[in-house]
Design an enzyme around this catalytic site. Structure first.
Site, PDB file in Angstrom:
ATOM      1  CE1 TYR A 186      -3.217  -2.789   5.604  1.00  0.00           C
ATOM      2  CE2 TYR A 186      -3.250  -0.436   5.106  1.00  0.00           C
ATOM      3  CZ  TYR A 186      -3.243  -1.761   4.677  1.00  0.00           C
ATOM      4  OH  TYR A 186      -3.242  -2.046   3.326  1.00  0.00           O
ATOM      5  CB  THR A 202      -0.891  -0.005   1.265  1.00  0.00           C
ATOM      6  OG1 THR A 202      -1.452   1.288   1.458  1.00  0.00           O
ATOM      7  CG2 THR A 202      -0.087  -0.337   2.532  1.00  0.00           C
ATOM      8  CG  ASP A 203      -1.044   5.040  -1.050  1.00  0.00           C
ATOM      9  OD1 ASP A 203      -1.659   4.404  -0.157  1.00  0.00           O
ATOM     10  OD2 ASP A 203      -1.572   5.968  -1.690  1.00  0.00           O
ATOM     11  CD  GLU A 204      -3.570   3.337   4.074  1.00  0.00           C
ATOM     12  OE1 GLU A 204      -3.549   3.276   5.300  1.00  0.00           O
ATOM     13  OE2 GLU A 204      -4.594   3.118   3.393  1.00  0.00           O
ATOM     14  CE  LYS A 238       0.313  -4.705   2.914  1.00  0.00           C
ATOM     15  NZ  LYS A 238      -0.031  -6.048   2.383  1.00  0.00           N
TER      16      LYS A 238
HETATM   17  P1  NAD Z   1      -9.360  -7.687   2.149  1.00  0.00           P
HETATM   18  O1  NAD Z   1      -9.382  -7.435   3.620  1.00  0.00           O
HETATM   19  O2  NAD Z   1     -10.581  -7.454   1.354  1.00  0.00           O
HETATM   20  O3  NAD Z   1      -8.896  -9.187   1.862  1.00  0.00           O
HETATM   21  C1  NAD Z   1      -7.871  -9.811   2.579  1.00  0.00           C
HETATM   22  C2  NAD Z   1      -7.985 -11.317   2.351  1.00  0.00           C
HETATM   23  O4  NAD Z   1      -6.912 -11.951   3.084  1.00  0.00           O
HETATM   24  C3  NAD Z   1      -9.297 -11.916   2.877  1.00  0.00           C
HETATM   25  O5  NAD Z   1      -9.842 -12.789   1.919  1.00  0.00           O
HETATM   26  C4  NAD Z   1      -8.871 -12.673   4.131  1.00  0.00           C
HETATM   27  O6  NAD Z   1      -9.680 -13.809   4.406  1.00  0.00           O
HETATM   28  C5  NAD Z   1      -7.439 -13.072   3.797  1.00  0.00           C
HETATM   29  N1  NAD Z   1      -6.624 -13.288   5.001  1.00  0.00           N
HETATM   30  C6  NAD Z   1      -6.539 -12.465   6.088  1.00  0.00           C
HETATM   31  N2  NAD Z   1      -5.744 -13.032   7.016  1.00  0.00           N
HETATM   32  C7  NAD Z   1      -5.291 -14.205   6.491  1.00  0.00           C
HETATM   33  C8  NAD Z   1      -4.420 -15.220   6.971  1.00  0.00           C
HETATM   34  N3  NAD Z   1      -3.857 -15.150   8.189  1.00  0.00           N
HETATM   35  N4  NAD Z   1      -4.169 -16.293   6.175  1.00  0.00           N
HETATM   36  C9  NAD Z   1      -4.740 -16.391   4.937  1.00  0.00           C
HETATM   37  N5  NAD Z   1      -5.596 -15.466   4.443  1.00  0.00           N
HETATM   38  C10 NAD Z   1      -5.853 -14.381   5.210  1.00  0.00           C
HETATM   39  O7  NAD Z   1      -8.127  -6.813   1.618  1.00  0.00           O
HETATM   40  P2  NAD Z   1      -7.951  -6.059   0.215  1.00  0.00           P
HETATM   41  O8  NAD Z   1      -8.489  -4.697   0.348  1.00  0.00           O
HETATM   42  O9  NAD Z   1      -8.400  -6.948  -0.876  1.00  0.00           O
HETATM   43  O10 NAD Z   1      -6.359  -5.933   0.202  1.00  0.00           O
HETATM   44  C11 NAD Z   1      -5.559  -6.973  -0.374  1.00  0.00           C
HETATM   45  C12 NAD Z   1      -4.099  -6.579  -0.283  1.00  0.00           C
HETATM   46  O11 NAD Z   1      -3.884  -5.357  -0.996  1.00  0.00           O
HETATM   47  C13 NAD Z   1      -3.610  -6.330   1.137  1.00  0.00           C
HETATM   48  O12 NAD Z   1      -2.299  -6.838   1.246  1.00  0.00           O
HETATM   49  C14 NAD Z   1      -3.626  -4.826   1.280  1.00  0.00           C
HETATM   50  O13 NAD Z   1      -2.665  -4.395   2.213  1.00  0.00           O
HETATM   51  C15 NAD Z   1      -3.290  -4.395  -0.133  1.00  0.00           C
HETATM   52  N6  NAD Z   1      -3.814  -3.069  -0.562  1.00  0.00           N
HETATM   53  C16 NAD Z   1      -5.128  -2.764  -0.377  1.00  0.00           C
HETATM   54  C17 NAD Z   1      -5.623  -1.531  -0.832  1.00  0.00           C
HETATM   55  C18 NAD Z   1      -7.074  -1.167  -0.699  1.00  0.00           C
HETATM   56  O14 NAD Z   1      -7.451  -0.038  -1.027  1.00  0.00           O
HETATM   57  N7  NAD Z   1      -7.952  -2.053  -0.286  1.00  0.00           N
HETATM   58  C19 NAD Z   1      -4.745  -0.632  -1.449  1.00  0.00           C
HETATM   59  C20 NAD Z   1      -3.393  -0.988  -1.604  1.00  0.00           C
HETATM   60  C21 NAD Z   1      -2.941  -2.220  -1.161  1.00  0.00           C
HETATM   61  P1  TYD Z   2     -10.816   3.779   4.421  1.00  0.00           P
HETATM   62  O1  TYD Z   2     -11.768   3.351   3.356  1.00  0.00           O
HETATM   63  O2  TYD Z   2     -10.875   3.137   5.764  1.00  0.00           O
HETATM   64  O3  TYD Z   2      -9.334   3.646   3.787  1.00  0.00           O
HETATM   65  P2  TYD Z   2      -7.907   4.148   4.389  1.00  0.00           P
HETATM   66  O4  TYD Z   2      -8.053   4.493   5.801  1.00  0.00           O
HETATM   67  O5  TYD Z   2      -7.050   2.930   4.214  1.00  0.00           O
HETATM   68  O6  TYD Z   2      -7.492   5.287   3.525  1.00  0.00           O
HETATM   69  O7  TYD Z   2     -10.972   5.355   4.641  1.00  0.00           O
HETATM   70  C1  TYD Z   2     -10.843   6.284   3.583  1.00  0.00           C
HETATM   71  C2  TYD Z   2     -10.948   7.679   4.172  1.00  0.00           C
HETATM   72  O8  TYD Z   2     -12.277   7.857   4.676  1.00  0.00           O
HETATM   73  C3  TYD Z   2     -10.026   7.897   5.363  1.00  0.00           C
HETATM   74  O9  TYD Z   2      -9.541   9.243   5.336  1.00  0.00           O
HETATM   75  C4  TYD Z   2     -10.915   7.701   6.575  1.00  0.00           C
HETATM   76  C5  TYD Z   2     -12.280   8.164   6.079  1.00  0.00           C
HETATM   77  N1  TYD Z   2     -13.448   7.479   6.685  1.00  0.00           N
HETATM   78  C6  TYD Z   2     -14.484   8.236   7.262  1.00  0.00           C
HETATM   79  O10 TYD Z   2     -14.438   9.482   7.285  1.00  0.00           O
HETATM   80  N2  TYD Z   2     -15.544   7.564   7.797  1.00  0.00           N
HETATM   81  C7  TYD Z   2     -15.627   6.200   7.794  1.00  0.00           C
HETATM   82  O11 TYD Z   2     -16.631   5.637   8.314  1.00  0.00           O
HETATM   83  C8  TYD Z   2     -14.573   5.450   7.185  1.00  0.00           C
HETATM   84  C9  TYD Z   2     -14.617   3.936   7.157  1.00  0.00           C
HETATM   85  C10 TYD Z   2     -13.503   6.131   6.640  1.00  0.00           C
END
Ligand code: NAD
Ligand code: TYD
Length: 350
Positions: free
Chosen positions: A156, A131-133, A160
């Site tokens: 988080y 992630t970019d975070e 990461k």
């Molecule tokens: P998500 O929470 O939707 O999915 C995570 C998956 O991992 C789930 O299916 C869960 O069951 C599985 N999992 C969790 N713990 C596990 C374990 N101990 N063993 C096996 N499986 C396990 O997450 P996402 O949003 O799809 O993110 C996927 C990846 O991309 C993550 O690594 C996250 O850090 C990264 N990412 C997410 C975003 C975003 O905006 N969602 C952006 C950049 C990077």
């Molecule tokens: P989120 O979807 O949790 O992603 P991330 O924290 O990984 O960026 O949140 C996106 C933005 O929205 C973040 O600035 C937090 C804000 N947010 C709210 O204001 N209210 C909410 O209920 C949630 C879940 C997020």
């Protein structure tokens, strides 16, 4: 025939990556390994679950012995690692879970890959999705590049960041063929309704309050999940081992302007009078350690691997809202927890 392990394939982004790979590469065996936590939902993959090149394995990456055994049995040619605890708010209430899955789970996979590829790593790849975070928070100016110093603030992003460092350390120390990509916030179908966009779509539809953290002035850089999956495909096949690629769509929005746009679109789609949904906006206490701004510079990926996002944000947001409105059953199952009962007992834990 190559066997590719995709971890976290039952989650939001993982399910899009699994679908893309199963459909696009019939000559790959795709093994989806997932623990099926609250975020894992096999209903996300109904359309590919019966394909002959797809297999699901229920397992926990925190179980190092099980990972080693699985890698020895299956001799994977490549790994695309997405499994993670992914929600910042949950990391604030339970940081330890994030250390187990995101850090120890990743190290277990690295150990297993090193064990089976030892001395014969030619053509193999361990691709870690991040992630970019990890780069921390920006002020009003600037963007994250691949050389921006890591400065994570939430449990988080700290977990990461730690996993990214381990992946690079295994490359440098043990010669593991590995690479990392760091992506901005994703949105689209199958996202669990705890993250901003699906949570607010669900709340608007059900006339529930929209909890805006702080003043809603934080900025996020949004990318359509299918564009992220396409980037992962390109990087997996053409990325240079040892490199890092930033992924993002140059698409920054303050939370409040995004939320107002969602309200406007939903009023139109639900046939409500203009301004109705905005009344649901409720300013609540800010998230602890809330990063102000994320913005990612993906020039390297665009120039070196010719990837560009395919969708404008307004179009993607409309598509996403339509998907949630048309898939009420999916949303209801997820919010009630029924999706986990449905698949209970179908798969044996390793
Ligand atoms: P998500 O929470 O939707 O999915 C995570 C998956 O991992 C789930 O299916 C869960 O069951 C599985 N999992 C969790 N713990 C596990 C374990 N101990 N063993 C096996 N499986 C396990 O997450 P996402 O949003 O799809 O993110 C996927 C990846 O991309 C993550 O690594 C996250 O850090 C990264 N990412 C997410 C975003 C975003 O905006 N969602 C952006 C950049 C990077
Ligand atoms: P989120 O979807 O949790 O992603 P991330 O924290 O990984 O960026 O949140 C996106 C933005 O929205 C973040 O600035 C937090 C804000 N947010 C709210 O204001 N209210 C909410 O209920 C949630 C879940 C997020």
């Amino acid at each position: 025939m190559k066997t590719i392990l995709i971890t976290g394939g039952a989650g939001f982004i993982g399910s899009h990556v699994v679908r893309l790979f199963v459909n696009k590469y019939p000559d790959y065996n795709i093994v989806n390994l997932d623990k099926l936590t609250y975020a894992g939902n096999l209903a996300n993959l109904k359309d590919v679950e019966n394909k002959s090149n797809y297999e699901f394995v229920k397992a926990d990456i925190v179980d190092g012995e099980a990972m080693l055994k699985l890698f020895q049995e299956r001799q994977f040619d490549g790994v695309i690692h997405l499994a993670a605890e992914s929600h910042v708010d949950r990391s604030i209430s339970n940081p330890t879970e994030f250390v187990f899955t995101n850090v120890i789970g990743t190290v277990n996979l690295l150990n297993a890959a090193c064990a089976i590829w030892n001395g014969q790593a030619e053509g193999k790849l361990f691709y870690h999705i991040s992630t970019d975070e990890v780069y921390g928070s920006l002020g009003e100016e600037g963007m994250f590049t691949e050389t921006t110093k890591y400065d994570p603030h939430s449990p988080y992003s700290a977990s990461k960041a730690s996993s990214d460092h381990f992946v690079r350390a295994y490359h440098d120390t043990f010669g593991l063929p590995a690479l990392v990509s760091n992506c901005s916030n994703n949105y689209g179908s199958f996202q669990f309704p705890e993250k901003l966009i699906p949570l607010f779509i669900n709340n608007i539809r059900n006339n529930k309050p929209l909890p805006v953290y702080g003043k809603g002035e934080n900025i996020r850089d949004w990318l359509w999940v299918e564009d992220h999956a396409r980037a992962i495909d390109v990087i997996f096949h053409q990325g240079k081992v040892g490199e890092t690629y930033n992924i993002g769509g140059h698409n920054e929005w303050t939370n409040i302007s995004l939320i107002k746009l969602m309200c406007e679109i939903m009023d139109r789609k639900l046939g409500r009078e203009e301004g109705t949904s905005e009344k649901l906006i409720t300013y609540v206490k800010d998230r602890a350690g809330h990063d102000l701004r994320y913005a990612i510079d993906s020039t390297k990926l665009q120039k070196e691997l010719s990837w560009v996002p395919s969708l404008q944000f307004e179009e993607g947001l409309e598509k996403t809202i339509d998907w949630y409105l048309e898939n009420e059953e999916w949303l209801q199952n997820v919010t009630s927890g029924d999706y986990q009962k449905y698949y209970e007992g179908q798969y044996q834990k390793r």
